[in-house]
Design a protein around this motif. Structure first.
Motif, mmCIF file in Angstrom:
data_model
loop_
_atom_site.group_PDB
_atom_site.id
_atom_site.type_symbol
_atom_site.label_atom_id
_atom_site.label_comp_id
_atom_site.label_asym_id
_atom_site.label_seq_id
_atom_site.Cartn_x
_atom_site.Cartn_y
_atom_site.Cartn_z
ATOM 1 N N SER A 38 0.825 -1.211 0.000
ATOM 2 C CA SER A 38 0.000 0.000 0.000
ATOM 3 C C SER A 38 0.860 1.263 0.000
ATOM 4 C CB SER A 38 -0.943 0.011 1.199
ATOM 5 O OG SER A 38 -0.265 0.340 2.409
ATOM 6 N N LYS A 39 2.123 1.124 0.396
ATOM 7 C CA LYS A 39 3.004 2.285 0.578
ATOM 8 C C LYS A 39 4.152 2.338 -0.422
ATOM 9 C CE LYS A 39 1.700 2.064 5.391
ATOM 10 N NZ LYS A 39 1.969 1.496 6.715
ATOM 11 N N TYR A 40 4.555 1.186 -0.928
ATOM 12 C CA TYR A 40 5.694 1.118 -1.836
ATOM 13 C C TYR A 40 5.282 0.438 -3.135
ATOM 14 C CZ TYR A 40 8.287 2.103 2.431
ATOM 15 O OH TYR A 40 8.743 2.667 3.609
ATOM 16 N N ARG A 80 -0.558 -1.018 -7.412
ATOM 17 C CA ARG A 80 -0.174 -1.681 -6.170
ATOM 18 C C ARG A 80 -0.471 -3.176 -6.212
ATOM 19 N NH1 ARG A 80 -3.796 2.420 -3.377
ATOM 20 N NH2 ARG A 80 -4.599 2.209 -5.493
ATOM 21 N N ARG A 81 0.348 -3.875 -6.963
ATOM 22 C CA ARG A 81 0.267 -5.327 -6.980
ATOM 23 C C ARG A 81 1.554 -5.905 -6.398
ATOM 24 N NH1 ARG A 81 4.329 -5.586 -10.174
ATOM 25 N NH2 ARG A 81 4.242 -5.823 -12.429
ATOM 26 N N GLY A 82 1.403 -7.062 -5.776
ATOM 27 C CA GLY A 82 2.550 -7.709 -5.171
ATOM 28 C C GLY A 82 2.552 -9.190 -5.478
ATOM 29 N N HIS A 83 3.708 -9.811 -5.331
ATOM 30 C CA HIS A 83 3.833 -11.246 -5.599
ATOM 31 C C HIS A 83 4.747 -11.851 -4.551
ATOM 32 C CE1 HIS A 83 5.433 -14.697 -8.301
ATOM 33 N NE2 HIS A 83 4.291 -15.060 -7.765
ATOM 34 N N ILE A 84 4.209 -12.837 -3.815
ATOM 35 C CA ILE A 84 4.966 -13.497 -2.754
ATOM 36 C C ILE A 84 4.740 -15.005 -2.869
ATOM 37 C CG2 ILE A 84 3.073 -13.169 -1.088
ATOM 38 C CD1 ILE A 84 5.240 -12.837 1.088
ATOM 39 N N ILE A 85 5.802 -15.763 -2.679
ATOM 40 C CA ILE A 85 5.771 -17.218 -2.830
ATOM 41 C C ILE A 85 6.169 -17.865 -1.504
ATOM 42 C CG2 ILE A 85 6.653 -19.198 -4.136
ATOM 43 C CD1 ILE A 85 7.513 -17.153 -6.315
ATOM 44 N N PHE A 86 5.382 -18.847 -1.070
ATOM 45 C CA PHE A 86 5.653 -19.585 0.163
ATOM 46 C C PHE A 86 5.939 -21.049 -0.153
ATOM 47 C CE2 PHE A 86 2.821 -16.147 1.407
ATOM 48 C CZ PHE A 86 3.409 -15.661 2.573
ATOM 49 N N TYR A 138 9.512 -17.664 2.596
ATOM 50 C CA TYR A 138 8.873 -16.904 1.521
ATOM 51 C C TYR A 138 9.901 -16.147 0.689
ATOM 52 C CZ TYR A 138 9.497 -12.727 4.440
ATOM 53 O OH TYR A 138 10.033 -11.700 5.191
ATOM 54 N N LYS A 139 9.465 -15.853 -0.546
ATOM 55 C CA LYS A 139 10.269 -15.049 -1.466
ATOM 56 C C LYS A 139 9.353 -14.029 -2.127
ATOM 57 C CE LYS A 139 11.488 -16.742 -5.474
ATOM 58 N NZ LYS A 139 12.151 -17.523 -6.547
ATOM 59 N N VAL A 140 9.765 -12.775 -2.121
ATOM 60 C CA VAL A 140 9.011 -11.700 -2.761
ATOM 61 C C VAL A 140 9.708 -11.326 -4.060
ATOM 62 C CG1 VAL A 140 8.311 -9.285 -2.564
ATOM 63 C CG2 VAL A 140 8.077 -10.810 -0.591
ATOM 64 N N THR A 141 8.971 -11.314 -5.151
ATOM 65 C CA THR A 141 9.552 -11.007 -6.464
ATOM 66 C C THR A 141 9.328 -9.573 -6.908
ATOM 67 O OG1 THR A 141 7.611 -11.651 -7.760
ATOM 68 C CG2 THR A 141 9.173 -13.405 -7.148
ATOM 69 N N THR A 142 8.398 -8.870 -6.280
ATOM 70 C CA THR A 142 8.003 -7.543 -6.764
ATOM 71 C C THR A 142 8.608 -6.378 -5.982
ATOM 72 O OG1 THR A 142 5.997 -7.832 -5.421
ATOM 73 C CG2 THR A 142 5.811 -8.228 -7.811
ATOM 74 N N HIS A 143 8.903 -6.597 -4.719
ATOM 75 C CA HIS A 143 9.343 -5.516 -3.841
ATOM 76 C C HIS A 143 10.644 -5.896 -3.148
ATOM 77 C CE1 HIS A 143 5.048 -4.682 -4.357
ATOM 78 N NE2 HIS A 143 5.262 -3.455 -3.936
#
Length: 298
Positions: free
Chosen positions: A21-23, A276-282, A288-293
């Motif tokens: 929401s912020k970045y 504001r879209r995000g992508h997180i993999i568990f 977890y791994k975040v690909t977008t931020h």
């Protein structure tokens, strides 16, 4: 299933939603900087400078970067062997409410017909959860998206007669961009779905917005159409915030399926400049791994 694991997954997703929401995603930031360098008029340059200042202050003041934090949508790729699959819908609801309180997120869930705001960003069918089930897999991919009012406004779907062909698809997209595009806070990411019916095309057009900026459809003909539509919409000259400029879009992403020979289902959804879209993999033990931020951390 462990109560502790459920709490951990809820907490991670809530904090990730808060962060998004912020970045803005890394690819969106890069594209906005690229487009800002291409503008020549003082007004367009000033708007991009304001956008960058807005993002700087959002981080500094720990506040959402846009007052409309949208209705939360989650697009899942969930393995059948992911250990929290049965609890996942409830986890996402709880994470949404937790993020609403902590970010905080604006209350954007109004019950249709009853016309009251739940105050939780949770209601009938909200958050929206779209499932893709992956057999014999232990992982979970979550795409988070804040579907704001402005970027949702241009959303349209239609079934074309087959004789209208891809020229008809192009006309449909450009008609929407010329009539509603400026309402969605350009430069836009435009998602186009092409399939066999309106509901298929609509979901594809929203999934297209989850793709990275600069990526292309794996079908060379569809990729060519993405480029042609991008050039055509840029030529309209909407510019940043619709106040004219060299570029109207951050990109055009097309997703498609096969279709019935008698129809061409087509839909358009757009993401605003504050995409504001995000992508997180568990994995199964909640690494977890975040690909977008790149800046996200617990």
């Amino acid at each position: 299933m462990s109560t502790q694991g459920t709490a951990v997954l809820t907490d991670i997703i809530a904090k990730f939603v808060d962060h998004t929401s912020k970045y803005l995603p890394d690819d969106v930031v890069r594209k906005l900087k690229e487009l800002s360098l291409q503008e020549e008029t003082p007004l367009a340059k000033a708007i991009y400078e304001t956008m960058m200042k807005n993002q700087e202050l959002a981080g500094k003041l720990n506040r959402p970067s846009c007052q409309d934090t949208g209705a939360l949508q989650y697009f899942l790729k969930c393995g059948t062997k992911f250990p929290y699959i049965d609890e996942l819908a409830e986890i996402l609801k709880n994470a949404t409410f937790k993020a609403t309180q902590e970010a905080p997120l604006r209350h954007n869930c109004v019950e249709t017909f009853d016309e009251y705001n739940t105050g939780k960003n949770i209601g009938t069918g909200i958050p929206s959860i779209f499932w893709d089930i992956v057999p014999n897999d232990e992982n979970l991919e979550v795409y988070t998206y804040m579907a704001g009012g402005g970027c949702s406004l241009p959303g349209k779907a239609k079934v074309l007669m087959p004789g209208e062909g891809y020229e008809g698809v192009t006309k449909f997209v450009l008609d929407i961009m010329t009539s509603y595009g400026l309402n969605a806070c350009p430069p836009l990411l435009v998602g186009v779905g092409i399939g066999t019916s309106v509901e298929v095309a609509s979901l594809l057009s929203k999934k297209a917005l989850m793709r990275p900026i600069g990526s292309h459809n794996t079908n060379p003909k569809a990729a060519d159409m993405e480029r042609l539509l991008e050039d055509g919409i840029n030529a309209i000259g909407l510019g940043p915030q619709g106040l004219t400029g060299k570029n109207s879009v951050m990109g055009v992403n097309i997703e498609n399926t096969a279709r019935h020979p008698s129809v061409i289902g087509v839909a358009v959804n757009v993401g605003c400049w504050s995409h504001r879209r995000g992508h997180i993999i568990f994995d199964k033990i909640l690494n977890y791994k975040v690909t977008t931020h790149s800046g996200f951390k617990m």
